[in-house]
Design a protein around this motif. Sequence first.
Motif, mmCIF file in Angstrom:
data_model
loop_
_atom_site.group_PDB
_atom_site.id
_atom_site.type_symbol
_atom_site.label_atom_id
_atom_site.label_comp_id
_atom_site.label_asym_id
_atom_site.label_seq_id
_atom_site.Cartn_x
_atom_site.Cartn_y
_atom_site.Cartn_z
ATOM 1 N N ALA A 84 0.837 -1.230 -0.032
ATOM 2 C CA ALA A 84 -0.093 -0.064 0.178
ATOM 3 C C ALA A 84 0.932 1.285 0.011
ATOM 4 C CB ALA A 84 -0.925 -0.001 1.227
ATOM 5 N N ALA A 85 1.926 1.117 0.676
ATOM 6 C CA ALA A 85 2.663 2.267 0.759
ATOM 7 C C ALA A 85 3.557 2.500 -0.607
ATOM 8 C CB ALA A 85 4.034 2.215 1.884
ATOM 9 N N LEU A 86 3.973 1.400 -1.024
ATOM 10 C CA LEU A 86 4.486 1.663 -2.542
ATOM 11 C C LEU A 86 3.298 2.233 -3.564
ATOM 12 C CD1 LEU A 86 7.223 0.617 -3.726
ATOM 13 C CD2 LEU A 86 5.966 -1.355 -4.531
ATOM 14 N N GLY A 87 2.113 1.629 -3.473
ATOM 15 C CA GLY A 87 1.032 2.431 -4.392
ATOM 16 C C GLY A 87 1.028 3.599 -3.998
ATOM 17 N N ARG A 88 0.889 4.018 -2.785
ATOM 18 C CA ARG A 88 0.608 5.635 -2.575
ATOM 19 C C ARG A 88 1.912 6.429 -3.033
ATOM 20 N NH1 ARG A 88 -1.279 3.949 2.437
ATOM 21 N NH2 ARG A 88 0.806 3.617 3.288
ATOM 22 N N ALA A 89 3.179 5.849 -3.035
ATOM 23 C CA ALA A 89 4.263 6.748 -3.465
ATOM 24 C C ALA A 89 4.311 6.765 -5.011
ATOM 25 C CB ALA A 89 5.625 5.984 -3.336
ATOM 26 N N TYR A 90 3.509 5.564 -5.673
ATOM 27 C CA TYR A 90 3.448 5.617 -7.151
ATOM 28 C C TYR A 90 2.478 6.699 -7.297
ATOM 29 C CZ TYR A 90 3.123 3.596 -11.835
ATOM 30 O OH TYR A 90 2.862 3.522 -13.109
ATOM 31 N N LEU A 91 1.083 6.672 -6.647
ATOM 32 C CA LEU A 91 0.252 7.535 -7.221
ATOM 33 C C LEU A 91 0.365 8.964 -6.966
ATOM 34 C CD1 LEU A 91 -3.011 5.704 -6.171
ATOM 35 C CD2 LEU A 91 -2.097 5.906 -8.289
ATOM 36 N N GLY A 92 1.206 9.065 -5.799
ATOM 37 C CA GLY A 92 1.706 10.455 -5.650
ATOM 38 C C GLY A 92 2.524 11.210 -6.614
ATOM 39 N N PHE A 93 3.698 10.212 -7.303
ATOM 40 C CA PHE A 93 4.398 10.560 -8.329
ATOM 41 C C PHE A 93 3.542 10.753 -9.495
ATOM 42 C CE2 PHE A 93 6.622 9.740 -12.198
ATOM 43 C CZ PHE A 93 7.953 10.561 -12.272
ATOM 44 N N ALA A 94 2.572 10.031 -9.983
ATOM 45 C CA ALA A 94 1.869 10.390 -11.125
ATOM 46 C C ALA A 94 0.990 11.535 -11.107
ATOM 47 C CB ALA A 94 0.746 9.187 -11.182
ATOM 48 N N GLU A 95 0.530 11.772 -9.924
ATOM 49 C CA GLU A 95 -0.147 13.071 -9.658
ATOM 50 C C GLU A 95 0.457 14.282 -9.554
ATOM 51 O OE1 GLU A 95 -2.732 12.726 -5.988
ATOM 52 O OE2 GLU A 95 -4.165 14.196 -6.928
ATOM 53 N N ALA A 96 1.670 14.227 -9.200
ATOM 54 C CA ALA A 96 2.612 15.449 -8.965
ATOM 55 C C ALA A 96 3.377 15.850 -10.192
ATOM 56 C CB ALA A 96 3.578 15.276 -7.827
ATOM 57 N N ASN A 97 3.271 14.825 -11.275
ATOM 58 C CA ASN A 97 4.033 14.991 -12.611
ATOM 59 C C ASN A 97 3.144 14.354 -13.595
ATOM 60 O OD1 ASN A 97 7.013 15.561 -11.599
ATOM 61 N ND2 ASN A 97 6.143 14.148 -10.439
ATOM 62 N N PRO A 98 1.776 14.825 -13.994
ATOM 63 C CA PRO A 98 0.892 14.271 -15.083
ATOM 64 C C PRO A 98 1.569 14.272 -16.483
ATOM 65 C CG PRO A 98 0.233 16.475 -14.306
ATOM 66 C CD PRO A 98 1.175 16.014 -13.151
ATOM 67 N N ALA A 99 2.209 15.243 -16.652
ATOM 68 C CA ALA A 99 2.616 15.280 -18.280
ATOM 69 C C ALA A 99 3.634 14.361 -18.396
ATOM 70 C CB ALA A 99 3.012 16.775 -18.522
ATOM 71 N N LEU A 100 4.433 14.488 -17.423
ATOM 72 C CA LEU A 100 5.862 13.409 -17.294
ATOM 73 C C LEU A 100 5.383 11.938 -17.442
ATOM 74 C CD1 LEU A 100 8.940 13.510 -17.427
ATOM 75 C CD2 LEU A 100 8.882 13.402 -14.985
ATOM 76 N N TYR A 101 4.557 11.901 -16.457
ATOM 77 C CA TYR A 101 3.754 10.437 -16.515
ATOM 78 C C TYR A 101 3.168 9.803 -17.728
ATOM 79 C CZ TYR A 101 1.394 6.322 -14.576
ATOM 80 O OH TYR A 101 1.150 5.092 -14.378
ATOM 81 N N ARG A 102 2.323 10.693 -18.362
ATOM 82 C CA ARG A 102 1.817 10.585 -19.747
ATOM 83 C C ARG A 102 2.793 10.341 -20.708
ATOM 84 N NH1 ARG A 102 -3.489 11.578 -20.628
ATOM 85 N NH2 ARG A 102 -3.987 12.573 -18.669
ATOM 86 N N LEU A 103 4.027 11.046 -20.715
ATOM 87 C CA LEU A 103 5.300 10.755 -21.626
ATOM 88 C C LEU A 103 5.745 9.239 -21.329
ATOM 89 C CD1 LEU A 103 6.918 12.151 -23.640
ATOM 90 C CD2 LEU A 103 8.579 12.661 -21.768
ATOM 91 N N MET A 104 5.873 9.201 -20.068
ATOM 92 C CA MET A 104 6.747 7.706 -19.665
ATOM 93 C C MET A 104 5.909 6.557 -20.132
ATOM 94 S SD MET A 104 7.480 9.073 -15.802
ATOM 95 C CE MET A 104 7.951 7.460 -15.022
ATOM 96 N N PHE A 105 4.636 6.720 -19.969
ATOM 97 C CA PHE A 105 3.629 5.554 -20.124
ATOM 98 C C PHE A 105 2.673 5.521 -21.163
ATOM 99 C CE2 PHE A 105 4.712 5.230 -15.564
ATOM 100 C CZ PHE A 105 5.170 3.795 -15.745
ATOM 101 N N GLY A 106 2.496 6.641 -21.969
ATOM 102 C CA GLY A 106 1.808 6.722 -23.200
ATOM 103 C C GLY A 106 2.531 6.207 -24.424
ATOM 104 N N GLN A 107 1.995 6.923 -25.605
ATOM 105 C CA GLN A 107 2.631 6.326 -26.828
ATOM 106 C C GLN A 107 3.854 7.126 -27.009
ATOM 107 O OE1 GLN A 107 -0.987 6.300 -29.179
ATOM 108 N NE2 GLN A 107 -0.925 4.143 -29.335
ATOM 109 N N GLY A 108 4.825 7.324 -26.181
ATOM 110 C CA GLY A 108 5.887 8.193 -26.280
ATOM 111 C C GLY A 108 7.007 7.640 -27.098
ATOM 112 N N PRO A 109 8.224 7.809 -26.685
ATOM 113 C CA PRO A 109 9.359 7.617 -27.244
ATOM 114 C C PRO A 109 9.584 5.846 -27.039
ATOM 115 C CG PRO A 109 10.033 9.219 -25.590
ATOM 116 C CD PRO A 109 8.452 8.891 -25.335
#
Lengths: 173, 173
Positions: A84-109
């Motif tokens: 659960a702590a790992l999940g919270r850290a993950y979601l915290g990163f995704a929420e704090a960096n929405p555009a970067l997260y999208r670049l990392m996991f979307g149809q990017g590089p």
Amino acid sequence: MSTSAPDPYHHGDLRAALLRAAEAMLAAQGPQDLSLRAVARAAGVSHNAPYRHFASREALLAALAAEGFRRLAAALEGAGAGMAALGRAYLGFAEANPALYRLMFGQGPSRAAHPALAAAADAAFAPLAARRPDRAAALRAWALVHGIAQLRADGHWPEPGAALAEAVLREEG
Amino acid sequence: MSTSAPDPYHHGDLRAALLRAAEAMLAAQGPQDLSLRAVARAAGVSHNAPYRHFASREALLAALAAEGFRRLAAALEGAGAGMAALGRAYLGFAEANPALYRLMFGQGPSRAAHPALAAAADAAFAPLAARRPDRAAALRAWALVHGIAQLRADGHWPEPGAALAEAVLREEG
């Protein structure tokens, strides 16, 4: 005094400055208009300067995504014990960096075309793999937090989002 | 014989033809260049004809997303008993309709602004809610399949994708 404009950055600093400028542009307006020329302008360097570090726009985005995975890995490594702590850290990163997260996991590089990006993405998976050695269980947990992160980012996660995410993650242990 | 070009569609048929044309354009090239004018051209009607049914491009996309949710609901209602069967049906829909799925769940038409879309999205959630009355458990299952669907669509789900998805879903019961 030289008549040519001096490069305002040392070698390593230029690369970092270009990545910072690119990340700020990405956050402000998304990837569509992000060109090497626009990034150079935002960083205050000549429009040829980015080519000292990046062969193309795609290479710059790949470096930015890799930097994102390194930061995600640091956030996950700093999480408390348990899933659960790992999940919270993950979601915290995704929420704090929405555009970067999208670049990392979307149809990017393409990770196949950029080994440093692939290596950084693999390394970010390590804290999860250490807690869930079974591969299917690890992928299940990853898909779960990715799904929550995406639904929240796209405005489809019901409110109160944070409390519900907690309830959902708690069952992961 | 009239000198004005006759409308090739009856009222209800025109709406369906416009949605079919829009879906084909969405699948072929994404939402960026999808305008009411381009959809009219693809459907072979005058460029004003779409306004008989859709006030705007956004309204057309909302109707298309709502149609997607109705089809998703039908696929889920036809799934066998158990959560794994439901998950398979969900992933099958997402894989068969990647562009439509992205429109339904991405940063697309606002559900708040389009009540018919919100209603269709809610209805598609019903087969899951029937199997998982606990709200957190239902959202957990939804986030899981959405996460797998997104990771597969964006090329980040490890191969063999289908077999792994099966293994991951099996634990949902």
